[in-house]
Design a protein around this motif. Sequence first.
Motif, PDB file in Angstrom:
ATOM      1  N   ALA A 159     -19.187  27.324 -33.899  1.00  7.85           N
ATOM      2  CA  ALA A 159     -19.871  26.262 -33.152  1.00  7.85           C
ATOM      3  C   ALA A 159     -19.479  25.908 -31.946  1.00  7.85           C
ATOM      4  CB  ALA A 159     -19.907  25.019 -34.225  1.00  7.85           C
ATOM      5  N   PRO A 160     -20.430  25.549 -31.155  1.00  4.53           N
ATOM      6  CA  PRO A 160     -19.706  25.503 -29.587  1.00  4.53           C
ATOM      7  C   PRO A 160     -18.773  24.160 -29.733  1.00  4.53           C
ATOM      8  CG  PRO A 160     -22.397  25.420 -29.758  1.00  4.53           C
ATOM      9  CD  PRO A 160     -21.889  25.471 -31.083  1.00  4.53           C
ATOM     10  N   ARG A 161     -17.782  24.708 -29.110  1.00  2.00           N
ATOM     11  CA  ARG A 161     -16.414  23.740 -28.913  1.00  2.00           C
ATOM     12  C   ARG A 161     -16.570  22.368 -28.024  1.00  2.00           C
ATOM     13  NH1 ARG A 161     -11.682  28.496 -28.771  1.00  2.00           N
ATOM     14  NH2 ARG A 161     -12.254  29.491 -30.634  1.00  2.00           N
ATOM     15  N   ARG A 162     -17.276  22.772 -26.760  1.00  2.00           N
ATOM     16  CA  ARG A 162     -17.702  21.581 -26.102  1.00  2.00           C
ATOM     17  C   ARG A 162     -19.102  21.621 -26.013  1.00  2.00           C
ATOM     18  NH1 ARG A 162     -13.826  20.585 -20.942  1.00  2.00           N
ATOM     19  NH2 ARG A 162     -14.964  18.937 -21.262  1.00  2.00           N
ATOM     20  N   PRO A 163     -19.871  21.029 -26.873  1.00  2.00           N
ATOM     21  CA  PRO A 163     -21.479  21.104 -26.742  1.00  2.00           C
ATOM     22  C   PRO A 163     -22.020  20.293 -25.457  1.00  2.00           C
ATOM     23  CG  PRO A 163     -20.589  19.681 -28.565  1.00  2.00           C
ATOM     24  CD  PRO A 163     -19.576  20.317 -28.185  1.00  2.00           C
ATOM     25  N   GLU A 164     -21.290  19.367 -24.770  1.00  2.00           N
ATOM     26  CA  GLU A 164     -21.788  18.704 -23.837  1.00  2.00           C
ATOM     27  C   GLU A 164     -21.789  19.555 -22.571  1.00  2.00           C
ATOM     28  OE1 GLU A 164     -17.313  18.158 -23.410  1.00  2.00           O
ATOM     29  OE2 GLU A 164     -18.824  18.422 -25.145  1.00  2.00           O
ATOM     30  N   LEU A 165     -20.789  20.769 -22.525  1.00  2.00           N
ATOM     31  CA  LEU A 165     -21.038  21.842 -21.440  1.00  2.00           C
ATOM     32  C   LEU A 165     -21.996  22.618 -21.560  1.00  2.00           C
ATOM     33  CD1 LEU A 165     -17.050  22.267 -20.529  1.00  2.00           C
ATOM     34  CD2 LEU A 165     -18.809  20.751 -19.421  1.00  2.00           C
ATOM     35  N   LEU A 166     -22.223  23.076 -22.819  1.00  2.00           N
ATOM     36  CA  LEU A 166     -23.307  24.065 -23.298  1.00  2.00           C
ATOM     37  C   LEU A 166     -24.604  23.344 -23.018  1.00  2.00           C
ATOM     38  CD1 LEU A 166     -24.458  26.602 -24.354  1.00  2.00           C
ATOM     39  CD2 LEU A 166     -24.266  25.388 -26.818  1.00  2.00           C
ATOM     40  N   VAL A 167     -24.744  22.145 -23.151  1.00  2.00           N
ATOM     41  CA  VAL A 167     -26.053  21.433 -22.803  1.00  2.00           C
ATOM     42  C   VAL A 167     -26.227  21.186 -21.414  1.00  2.00           C
ATOM     43  CG1 VAL A 167     -27.273  19.142 -22.990  1.00  2.00           C
ATOM     44  CG2 VAL A 167     -26.296  20.111 -24.990  1.00  2.00           C
ATOM     45  N   ALA A 168     -25.106  20.941 -20.638  1.00  2.00           N
ATOM     46  CA  ALA A 168     -25.181  20.868 -19.036  1.00  2.00           C
ATOM     47  C   ALA A 168     -25.600  22.155 -18.630  1.00  2.00           C
ATOM     48  CB  ALA A 168     -24.089  20.267 -18.590  1.00  2.00           C
ATOM     49  N   GLY A 169     -24.880  23.433 -19.070  1.00  2.00           N
ATOM     50  CA  GLY A 169     -25.367  24.619 -18.436  1.00  2.00           C
ATOM     51  C   GLY A 169     -26.614  24.968 -18.701  1.00  2.00           C
ATOM     52  N   VAL A 170     -27.155  24.805 -19.929  1.00  2.00           N
ATOM     53  CA  VAL A 170     -28.914  25.155 -20.343  1.00  2.00           C
ATOM     54  C   VAL A 170     -29.657  24.170 -19.216  1.00  2.00           C
ATOM     55  CG1 VAL A 170     -30.566  25.014 -21.816  1.00  2.00           C
ATOM     56  CG2 VAL A 170     -28.361  25.901 -22.538  1.00  2.00           C
ATOM     57  N   LEU A 171     -29.312  22.914 -19.383  1.00  2.00           N
ATOM     58  CA  LEU A 171     -30.156  22.016 -18.417  1.00  2.00           C
ATOM     59  C   LEU A 171     -30.384  22.025 -17.050  1.00  2.00           C
ATOM     60  CD1 LEU A 171     -29.818  18.488 -20.263  1.00  2.00           C
ATOM     61  CD2 LEU A 171     -31.704  20.173 -20.518  1.00  2.00           C
ATOM     62  N   SER A 172     -28.966  22.276 -16.410  1.00  2.00           N
ATOM     63  CA  SER A 172     -28.974  22.666 -15.220  1.00  2.00           C
ATOM     64  C   SER A 172     -29.354  24.239 -14.746  1.00  2.00           C
ATOM     65  CB  SER A 172     -27.376  22.889 -14.879  1.00  2.00           C
ATOM     66  OG  SER A 172     -26.579  23.855 -15.262  1.00  2.00           O
ATOM     67  N   GLY A 173     -29.330  25.025 -15.662  1.00  2.00           N
ATOM     68  CA  GLY A 173     -30.145  26.196 -15.585  1.00  2.00           C
ATOM     69  C   GLY A 173     -31.523  26.211 -15.615  1.00  2.00           C
ATOM     70  N   VAL A 174     -32.106  25.253 -16.172  1.00  2.00           N
ATOM     71  CA  VAL A 174     -33.620  25.166 -16.212  1.00  2.00           C
ATOM     72  C   VAL A 174     -33.892  24.532 -14.782  1.00  2.00           C
ATOM     73  CG1 VAL A 174     -35.374  23.604 -17.078  1.00  2.00           C
ATOM     74  CG2 VAL A 174     -34.031  24.837 -18.658  1.00  2.00           C
ATOM     75  N   LEU A 175     -33.249  23.293 -14.547  1.00  2.00           N
ATOM     76  CA  LEU A 175     -33.685  22.635 -13.195  1.00  2.00           C
ATOM     77  C   LEU A 175     -33.324  23.651 -11.790  1.00  2.00           C
ATOM     78  CD1 LEU A 175     -34.268  19.913 -11.604  1.00  2.00           C
ATOM     79  CD2 LEU A 175     -31.917  19.491 -11.783  1.00  2.00           C
ATOM     80  N   LEU A 176     -32.341  24.346 -12.012  1.00  2.00           N
ATOM     81  CA  LEU A 176     -31.694  25.277 -10.759  1.00  2.00           C
ATOM     82  C   LEU A 176     -32.911  26.434 -10.790  1.00  2.00           C
ATOM     83  CD1 LEU A 176     -30.349  26.329  -8.550  1.00  2.00           C
ATOM     84  CD2 LEU A 176     -28.845  27.396 -10.294  1.00  2.00           C
ATOM     85  N   LEU A 177     -33.190  27.022 -11.820  1.00  2.00           N
ATOM     86  CA  LEU A 177     -34.081  28.279 -11.645  1.00  2.00           C
ATOM     87  C   LEU A 177     -35.626  27.804 -11.535  1.00  2.00           C
ATOM     88  CD1 LEU A 177     -32.623  30.448 -14.789  1.00  2.00           C
ATOM     89  CD2 LEU A 177     -32.661  30.833 -12.102  1.00  2.00           C
ATOM     90  N   ALA A 178     -36.023  26.490 -12.021  1.00  2.00           N
ATOM     91  CA  ALA A 178     -37.277  26.247 -11.576  1.00  2.00           C
ATOM     92  C   ALA A 178     -37.507  25.790 -10.276  1.00  2.00           C
ATOM     93  CB  ALA A 178     -37.512  24.803 -12.465  1.00  2.00           C
ATOM     94  N   ALA A 179     -36.358  25.362  -9.694  1.00  2.00           N
ATOM     95  CA  ALA A 179     -36.339  25.041  -7.951  1.00  2.00           C
ATOM     96  C   ALA A 179     -36.461  26.511  -7.319  1.00  2.00           C
ATOM     97  CB  ALA A 179     -35.114  24.431  -7.694  1.00  2.00           C
ATOM     98  N   LEU A 180     -35.535  27.380  -7.388  1.00  2.00           N
ATOM     99  CA  LEU A 180     -35.504  28.604  -7.167  1.00  2.00           C
ATOM    100  C   LEU A 180     -36.875  29.526  -7.321  1.00  2.00           C
ATOM    101  CD1 LEU A 180     -31.939  29.878  -8.151  1.00  2.00           C
ATOM    102  CD2 LEU A 180     -32.829  29.327  -5.979  1.00  2.00           C
ATOM    103  N   ALA A 181     -37.531  29.199  -8.474  1.00  2.00           N
ATOM    104  CA  ALA A 181     -39.059  29.635  -8.608  1.00  2.00           C
ATOM    105  C   ALA A 181     -39.914  29.183  -7.490  1.00  2.00           C
ATOM    106  CB  ALA A 181     -39.372  29.449  -9.911  1.00  2.00           C
TER     107      ALA A 181
END
Length: 279
Positions: A159-181
């Motif tokens: 299971a994810p050892r630091r789920p807060e970082l996993l969530v931060a990575g996914v959410l930041s990725g959604v926001l960043l790639l939407a802006a880059l799009a």
Amino acid sequence: MSTGTGTGTGTGTLEGTEAVRAAGARTGSGTRLLALGRAELTLLWRNRTALYTALLLPVAMVWATRSVIPADDLREAGLTRNAQTMSGGIGVVLLFVVYYNLVTAYVARREELVLKRLRTGEVSDLEILAGTALPAAAVALAQCTALVVAGAVLLDLPAPRRPELLVAGVLSGVLLLAALAAVSTVFTRSVEVAQLTTLPLFMVSIIGSGLFVPVNLLPDHIADLCRLLPVTTVTDLVRFGWLGGAGAGEVLRTLGLAVAWTVLAVFAVRRWFRWEPRR
């Protein structure tokens, strides 16, 4: 690369535009976002090619590339093939579902004058862009969640050892790639051309952002440069969250770089994004 969400029918686009404008005239921001997101989801559902690109292609790529990941080299980096497949797979999902599909969606709505018509109502610029991105973001989050569950259940990953970082990575990725799009639409004159204008970010990310081969396995000078790439921040945060092993300094550096890329992309959108076709 397949054509994405930008190829919906004209009737559906017009109906969606009128629904959003009507909602904007009598309700608040949240309802306007949902109305626009619902219209985009309808167009996505009607477009079978877009559904394939959003739902099946990313998963197929994740599993197809699993067999070519160098297991011996991964052991030297302290990783397993399953761990690399799942952590890199999240980046693949975000690239296809969020970045590519949103480039085609924004371009199609611009060329059909949908964006221009929406701006004549009460819907703000941010609401237009965010509402258009809602279906892609929702699909991406669902697929990332499915990958995490599949990794734990089917591949015996912890299971994810630091789920807060996993969530931060996914959410930041959604926001960043939407802006880059949105930024990429500046160079994209049509939905068909999107297959070319999105290719540079795809290639750079696949080669240098740790989606298939960890950055640590690259030569030192090249690895230092690759750590500065936008998608690398996403894959690093996902890997830190799932597998652990990162110190506070490394986490803060990665988070800061992700924020810097997002701010830069948002600035570029505000400065250069086009709301109507270039004649």
